[in-house]
Design a protein around this motif. Structure first.
Motif, PDB file in Angstrom:
ATOM      1  N   LEU A 110       0.833  -1.208   0.000  1.00 38.17           N
ATOM      2  CA  LEU A 110       0.000   0.000   0.000  1.00 38.17           C
ATOM      3  C   LEU A 110       0.861   1.249   0.000  1.00 38.17           C
ATOM      4  O   LEU A 110       0.522   2.249  -0.638  1.00 38.17           O
ATOM      5  N   GLY A 111       1.965   1.197   0.726  1.00 34.39           N
ATOM      6  CA  GLY A 111       2.954   2.265   0.660  1.00 34.39           C
ATOM      7  C   GLY A 111       2.638   3.468   1.527  1.00 34.39           C
ATOM      8  O   GLY A 111       1.485   3.693   1.918  1.00 34.39           O
ATOM      9  N   PRO A 112       3.661   4.269   1.830  1.00 36.24           N
ATOM     10  CA  PRO A 112       3.499   5.415   2.736  1.00 36.24           C
ATOM     11  C   PRO A 112       2.626   6.532   2.176  1.00 36.24           C
ATOM     12  O   PRO A 112       2.227   7.422   2.925  1.00 36.24           O
ATOM     13  N   SER A 113       2.334   6.511   0.880  1.00 34.06           N
ATOM     14  CA  SER A 113       1.419   7.519   0.341  1.00 34.06           C
ATOM     15  C   SER A 113      -0.020   7.241   0.767  1.00 34.06           C
ATOM     16  O   SER A 113      -0.864   8.145   0.750  1.00 34.06           O
ATOM     17  N   ARG A 114      -0.301   5.991   1.148  1.00 30.77           N
ATOM     18  CA  ARG A 114      -1.652   5.612   1.575  1.00 30.77           C
ATOM     19  C   ARG A 114      -1.744   5.419   3.085  1.00 30.77           C
ATOM     20  O   ARG A 114      -2.696   5.863   3.721  1.00 30.77           O
ATOM     21  N   VAL A 115      -0.759   4.704   3.650  1.00 32.14           N
ATOM     22  CA  VAL A 115      -0.826   4.362   5.069  1.00 32.14           C
ATOM     23  C   VAL A 115       0.579   4.225   5.633  1.00 32.14           C
ATOM     24  O   VAL A 115       1.485   3.731   4.962  1.00 32.14           O
ATOM     25  N   ARG A 116       0.761   4.710   6.859  1.00 35.68           N
ATOM     26  CA  ARG A 116       2.026   4.553   7.571  1.00 35.68           C
ATOM     27  C   ARG A 116       1.783   3.684   8.796  1.00 35.68           C
ATOM     28  O   ARG A 116       0.728   3.772   9.425  1.00 35.68           O
ATOM     29  N   ALA A 117       2.770   2.873   9.132  1.00 36.65           N
ATOM     30  CA  ALA A 117       2.604   1.964  10.267  1.00 36.65           C
ATOM     31  C   ALA A 117       3.915   1.831  11.020  1.00 36.65           C
ATOM     32  O   ALA A 117       4.991   1.761  10.420  1.00 36.65           O
ATOM     33  N   VAL A 163      -3.747   6.411   8.548  1.00 35.52           N
ATOM     34  CA  VAL A 163      -4.276   6.514   7.191  1.00 35.52           C
ATOM     35  C   VAL A 163      -3.866   7.876   6.640  1.00 35.52           C
ATOM     36  O   VAL A 163      -4.242   8.914   7.184  1.00 35.52           O
ATOM     37  N   VAL A 164      -3.099   7.867   5.562  1.00 31.50           N
ATOM     38  CA  VAL A 164      -2.558   9.105   5.000  1.00 31.50           C
ATOM     39  C   VAL A 164      -3.492   9.681   3.943  1.00 31.50           C
ATOM     40  O   VAL A 164      -3.741  10.890   3.916  1.00 31.50           O
ATOM     41  N   ASP A 165      -4.017   8.824   3.060  1.00 33.83           N
ATOM     42  CA  ASP A 165      -4.828   9.311   1.939  1.00 33.83           C
ATOM     43  C   ASP A 165      -5.992   8.352   1.701  1.00 33.83           C
ATOM     44  O   ASP A 165      -5.801   7.255   1.169  1.00 33.83           O
ATOM     45  N   GLU A 166      -7.196   8.765   2.095  1.00 38.21           N
ATOM     46  CA  GLU A 166      -8.373   7.918   1.911  1.00 38.21           C
ATOM     47  C   GLU A 166      -8.664   7.673   0.432  1.00 38.21           C
ATOM     48  O   GLU A 166      -9.073   6.578   0.040  1.00 38.21           O
ATOM     49  N   ARG A 167      -8.457   8.690  -0.385  1.00 40.97           N
ATOM     50  CA  ARG A 167      -8.766   8.556  -1.813  1.00 40.97           C
ATOM     51  C   ARG A 167      -7.946   7.438  -2.443  1.00 40.97           C
ATOM     52  O   ARG A 167      -8.467   6.622  -3.216  1.00 40.97           O
ATOM     53  N   LEU A 168      -6.662   7.376  -2.099  1.00 44.22           N
ATOM     54  CA  LEU A 168      -5.812   6.334  -2.665  1.00 44.22           C
ATOM     55  C   LEU A 168      -6.195   4.949  -2.146  1.00 44.22           C
ATOM     56  O   LEU A 168      -6.055   3.952  -2.862  1.00 44.22           O
ATOM     57  N   VAL A 190      -7.582   1.454  -4.285  1.00 42.67           N
ATOM     58  CA  VAL A 190      -7.231   0.043  -4.114  1.00 42.67           C
ATOM     59  C   VAL A 190      -8.492  -0.816  -4.147  1.00 42.67           C
ATOM     60  O   VAL A 190      -8.523  -1.880  -4.777  1.00 42.67           O
ATOM     61  N   LEU A 191      -9.547  -0.357  -3.493  1.00 44.21           N
ATOM     62  CA  LEU A 191     -10.803  -1.112  -3.486  1.00 44.21           C
ATOM     63  C   LEU A 191     -11.381  -1.245  -4.886  1.00 44.21           C
ATOM     64  O   LEU A 191     -11.976  -2.265  -5.235  1.00 44.21           O
ATOM     65  N   ARG A 192     -11.202  -0.214  -5.689  1.00 40.32           N
ATOM     66  CA  ARG A 192     -11.757  -0.235  -7.047  1.00 40.32           C
ATOM     67  C   ARG A 192     -10.782  -0.836  -8.051  1.00 40.32           C
ATOM     68  O   ARG A 192     -11.070  -0.876  -9.246  1.00 40.32           O
ATOM     69  N   ARG A 193      -9.615  -1.258  -7.543  1.00 40.26           N
ATOM     70  CA  ARG A 193      -8.578  -1.847  -8.403  1.00 40.26           C
ATOM     71  C   ARG A 193      -8.120  -0.887  -9.491  1.00 40.26           C
ATOM     72  O   ARG A 193      -7.776  -1.293 -10.602  1.00 40.26           O
ATOM     73  N   TYR A 194      -8.158   0.403  -9.192  1.00 41.81           N
ATOM     74  CA  TYR A 194      -7.630   1.371 -10.136  1.00 41.81           C
ATOM     75  C   TYR A 194      -6.109   1.324 -10.092  1.00 41.81           C
ATOM     76  O   TYR A 194      -5.517   1.088  -9.046  1.00 41.81           O
ATOM     77  N   PRO A 195      -5.442   1.594 -11.207  1.00 42.90           N
ATOM     78  CA  PRO A 195      -3.985   1.701 -11.172  1.00 42.90           C
ATOM     79  C   PRO A 195      -3.571   2.921 -10.376  1.00 42.90           C
ATOM     80  O   PRO A 195      -4.314   3.894 -10.279  1.00 42.90           O
ATOM     81  N   VAL A 196      -2.395   2.849  -9.778  1.00 40.55           N
ATOM     82  CA  VAL A 196      -1.903   3.971  -8.982  1.00 40.55           C
ATOM     83  C   VAL A 196      -0.645   4.540  -9.601  1.00 40.55           C
ATOM     84  O   VAL A 196      -0.040   3.939 -10.461  1.00 40.55           O
TER      85      VAL A 196
END
Length: 205
Positions: A176-183, A190-195, A199-205
């Motif tokens: 998922l990466g630090p652009s979406r979530v940090r742990a 949660v860094v970016d809800e849109r991103l 992932v849920l819609r399987r869109y390319p990032v």
């Protein structure tokens, strides 16, 4: 529950004794008799069930506006899981007989049955399918129910919730990466809800 009744009914439900509990407190204990329910006014909790061998499964998370422990009260049975505070929680306690009367008076039996089905669907979604999507969905549900973006959760707890191994969850967090979530060891942000929705819609990032 708050969404199922008028505002004045929720105020009535939460007019009982209120208490504030620190993170880590067991609010309801598996195996206890359902003598009361708790209305969650503030904070976030996790629902955890232990099997006969002591293994734990994190069934779900609950946020403000939820009633905790209602199944044991409605069915007059023992509690099937622990409910533990993840953050500081404020709850209002209501005796079992008062809650049952409240449910009947406001015509809630059917709505509570639908709510139970929704929770079962949520648990099924958490345990089936692509792990990256399941993780993204779980994090988005946490944001939606709490309004927060930072949660005191470990990889082990996420693994228990998703029915996956801890290492698999760590790999999914890296994907998922630090652009979406940090742990880190004890915290998920949660860094970016849109991103995450991408992932849920399987869109390319």
């Amino acid at each position: 529950m708050r969404d199922l009744v008028p505002a004045e009914a929720w105020d009535e439900l939460t007019s009982g004794r209120r208490r504030i509990h620190p993170a880590g407190t067991i609010l309801l204990r598996q195996g206890d008799t359902g003598t009361h329910v708790l209305a969650l006014l503030r904070g976030l909790v996790k629902v955890v069930r232990r099997d006969i061998e002591g293994r734990e499964r994190l069934l779900s998370f609950r946020g403000p506006g939820e009633v905790l422990g209602e199944m044991a009260v409605q069915n007059d049975r023992i509690r099937l899981a622990d409910v533990q505070a993840i953050s500081i929680c404020e709850v209002a306690s209501l005796p079992a007989h008062t809650f049952r009367h409240f449910v009947e008076r406001h015509g809630l039996p059917g709505k509570l049955a639908c709510l139970a089905n929704d929770r079962l669907w949520e648990q099924t979604q958490a345990g089936e399918g692509d792990l990256d999507q399941r993780l993204a969905g779980a994090l988005l549900r946490l944001v939606a129910m709490s309004g927060d973006r930072v949660f005191r959760l470990t990889r082990t707890e996420l693994a228990q919730h998703l029915g996956a191994g801890r290492n698999s969850v760590s790999d999914a967090l890296r994907r998922l990466g630090p652009s979406r979530v940090r742990a880190d060891k004890t915290c998920i942000e949660v860094v970016d809800e849109r991103l995450l929705h991408d992932v849920l819609r399987r869109y390319p990032v």
